[in-house]
Design a protein around this motif. Structure first.
Motif, mmCIF file in Angstrom:
data_model
loop_
_atom_site.group_PDB
_atom_site.id
_atom_site.type_symbol
_atom_site.label_atom_id
_atom_site.label_comp_id
_atom_site.label_asym_id
_atom_site.label_seq_id
_atom_site.Cartn_x
_atom_site.Cartn_y
_atom_site.Cartn_z
ATOM 1 N N LEU A 291 0.644 -1.283 -0.429
ATOM 2 C CA LEU A 291 0.108 0.372 0.247
ATOM 3 C C LEU A 291 0.507 0.618 -0.057
ATOM 4 O O LEU A 291 1.311 1.031 0.780
ATOM 5 C CB LEU A 291 -0.796 -0.034 1.454
ATOM 6 N N TYR A 292 0.444 1.984 -0.826
ATOM 7 C CA TYR A 292 1.505 3.153 -1.026
ATOM 8 C C TYR A 292 0.151 4.839 -1.060
ATOM 9 O O TYR A 292 -0.740 4.900 -1.720
ATOM 10 C CB TYR A 292 1.970 3.518 -2.148
ATOM 11 N N ASP A 293 -0.287 5.313 -0.205
ATOM 12 C CA ASP A 293 -1.145 6.409 0.278
ATOM 13 C C ASP A 293 -0.537 6.865 1.817
ATOM 14 O O ASP A 293 0.042 6.549 2.498
ATOM 15 C CB ASP A 293 -2.255 5.285 0.990
ATOM 16 N N LYS A 294 -0.370 8.372 0.929
ATOM 17 C CA LYS A 294 0.931 9.639 1.634
ATOM 18 C C LYS A 294 -0.551 10.141 3.194
ATOM 19 O O LYS A 294 0.616 10.359 3.907
ATOM 20 C CB LYS A 294 0.387 10.413 0.955
ATOM 21 N N ASP A 295 -2.143 9.501 2.660
ATOM 22 C CA ASP A 295 -3.179 9.970 3.347
ATOM 23 C C ASP A 295 -2.740 8.942 4.996
ATOM 24 O O ASP A 295 -3.369 9.455 5.896
ATOM 25 C CB ASP A 295 -3.879 9.420 3.441
ATOM 26 N N PHE A 296 -1.982 7.731 4.586
ATOM 27 C CA PHE A 296 -2.083 6.685 5.395
ATOM 28 C C PHE A 296 -0.433 6.657 6.092
ATOM 29 O O PHE A 296 -0.276 6.454 8.190
ATOM 30 C CB PHE A 296 -2.431 5.804 4.660
ATOM 31 N N TYR A 297 0.559 6.800 5.270
ATOM 32 C CA TYR A 297 1.877 6.699 6.009
ATOM 33 C C TYR A 297 2.961 7.192 4.184
ATOM 34 O O TYR A 297 2.117 7.232 3.293
ATOM 35 C CB TYR A 297 2.242 5.261 5.964
ATOM 36 N N ASP A 298 3.389 8.299 5.153
ATOM 37 C CA ASP A 298 4.332 8.308 3.845
ATOM 38 C C ASP A 298 5.939 7.466 3.547
ATOM 39 O O ASP A 298 6.798 8.212 3.444
ATOM 40 C CB ASP A 298 5.212 9.982 4.068
ATOM 41 N N GLY A 299 5.534 6.731 2.948
ATOM 42 C CA GLY A 299 6.193 5.537 2.524
ATOM 43 C C GLY A 299 5.051 4.322 2.067
ATOM 44 O O GLY A 299 4.022 5.063 2.141
ATOM 45 N N PHE A 300 6.043 3.576 1.644
ATOM 46 C CA PHE A 300 5.141 2.490 0.661
ATOM 47 C C PHE A 300 4.851 1.095 2.066
ATOM 48 O O PHE A 300 6.101 0.786 2.776
ATOM 49 C CB PHE A 300 5.993 1.729 -0.162
ATOM 50 N N GLN A 301 3.891 1.114 2.141
ATOM 51 C CA GLN A 301 3.961 -0.578 3.661
ATOM 52 C C GLN A 301 3.281 -1.932 3.030
ATOM 53 O O GLN A 301 2.991 -1.423 2.170
ATOM 54 C CB GLN A 301 1.853 0.380 4.112
ATOM 55 N N ILE A 302 3.939 -2.727 3.725
ATOM 56 C CA ILE A 302 3.748 -3.994 3.462
ATOM 57 C C ILE A 302 3.447 -4.786 4.660
ATOM 58 O O ILE A 302 3.900 -4.722 5.908
ATOM 59 C CB ILE A 302 4.910 -4.403 2.523
ATOM 60 N N GLN A 303 2.501 -6.009 3.997
ATOM 61 C CA GLN A 303 2.113 -6.985 5.088
ATOM 62 C C GLN A 303 1.876 -7.676 4.379
ATOM 63 O O GLN A 303 2.165 -8.134 3.084
ATOM 64 C CB GLN A 303 0.838 -6.341 5.286
ATOM 65 N N GLN A 304 3.230 -8.986 5.099
ATOM 66 C CA GLN A 304 3.283 -9.947 4.221
ATOM 67 C C GLN A 304 2.865 -11.475 5.127
ATOM 68 O O GLN A 304 3.321 -11.114 6.577
ATOM 69 C CB GLN A 304 4.777 -10.459 4.013
ATOM 70 N N THR A 305 2.070 -12.341 4.700
ATOM 71 C CA THR A 305 2.088 -13.584 5.727
ATOM 72 C C THR A 305 2.491 -14.937 4.606
ATOM 73 O O THR A 305 2.458 -15.246 3.462
ATOM 74 C CB THR A 305 0.126 -13.263 6.009
#
Length: 321
Positions: free
Chosen positions: A291-305
């Motif tokens: 996820l890349y959404d500047k309203d959530f976080y100024d960077g690329f977020q990753i969730q891995q399972t």
């Protein structure tokens, strides 16, 4: 309990048995029995549901190599209901995921997702549809930040149920060259972001310390408000569902969201799930959410399972000839 009741109701809708209107029979596939004979469905609906429970455990006693005792458990449910009659289709999908891990007596959330997509289409050409869609996503449970906190603070809540939640509507043109791939383009896609808990509002200090602040803008929602509306935006969604082999399947989804007023901050989301069936009751899954959404976080977020566990699936989808 309200969250659990909501999820149970949604899952039940997707798993409801089809009513019989014809004495003829069809074969329903499930992993507990090779085939199940049921009365022929003449309601134009096809349905499927897949659920899995993954469990991981590790323990150590006098182990000089080091290690931490841990227990992890997670649940995944993917459901689909597709209506097709003539040139009209109505495709509904739901993906649920929730997991926790316990180490040293401390339990933390390891995965969390609630996303529902509904698409109504009308075929205008062999590979083209006009469509209208709705997409909703949020979290099941509270989420916490454990790093870069103020001295004396061990955790800070940064998310929860409807904190945030997003609901997007879209109208446009869909390209469907085959049963595996589809791409939907919508030049008009209003989106609403909800924030019903001010406890998740925070700001970042000069030293990158996370500081709780109920007057801060969070997830694009300004202080004192519970909803942010983005009326003028472009949305592109691409879906690829591929059966790589008899026991391995790939489900991939990409979404681009561009607010015409902030084209320097385009949102991107990638969901990838690979499932491999080991036998009738066991499977392994590998999932990634980017996820890349500047309203959530100024960077690329990753969730891995990655997990292995029990699986259940049932489907009334007809095999394509």
């Amino acid at each position: 309990m309200n969250n659990k009741a909501l999820c149970t109701a949604i899952a039940a809708c997707f798993a409801t048995s089809v009513s019989a209107q014809d004495p003829a029979t069809q074969q329903v596939t499930t992993n507990f029995k090779d085939t199940v004979s049921v009365k022929q469905d003449t309601t134009y609906w096809q349905k499927s549901i897949t659920g899995g429970i993954n469990f991981n455990q590790a323990s150590f006693s006098n182990w000089v190599g080091g290690g931490v005792n841990s227990i992890a458990i997670s649940g995944v449910v993917a459901a689909r209901a597709l209506y097709e009659k003539g040139k009209t289709s109505w495709d509904n999908t739901a993906d649920f995921q929730l997991g926790y891990i316990t180490q040293r007596g401390i339990t933390r959330k390891a995965s969390d997702q609630l996303i529902i997509i509904s698409v109504l289409g009308h075929k205008i050409k062999p590979k083209w549809d006009l469509f209208a869609s709705g997409t909703f996503n949020t979290y099941f449970a509270p989420g916490f930040q454990y790093d870069n906190l103020q001295a004396g603070t061990t955790s800070l809540q940064t998310s929860g149920f409807f904190a945030p939640a997003q609901f997007a509507l879209a109208w446009g043109l869909a390209y469907k060259p085959n049963d595996e791939f589809s791409m939907r383009i919508s030049p008009f896609a209003p989106r609403f972001t909800f924030l019903f808990d001010d406890a998740v509002r925070f700001r970042t200090g000069a030293d990158k310390t996370i500081i709780p602040d109920r007057n801060a803008t969070a997830y694009g929602v300004e202080a004192g408000k519970t909803v942010r509306a983005e009326w003028l935006a472009l949305q592109i969604q691409a879906v690829w569902n591929k059966k790589l082999s008899e026991n391995v399947s790939l489900n991939a989804r990409y979404q681009l969201y561009a607010n015409y007023q902030t084209l320097n901050a385009i949102d991107h989301r990638i969901d990838l799930l690979i499932a491999a069936k080991l036998n009738r009751y066991l499977s392994t899954t590998f999932g990634i959410i980017g996820l890349y959404d500047k309203d959530f976080y100024d960077g690329f977020q990753i969730q891995q399972t990655l997990g292995i566990g029990l699986i259940y699936n049932a489907s009334t989808f007809r095999k394509k000839k």
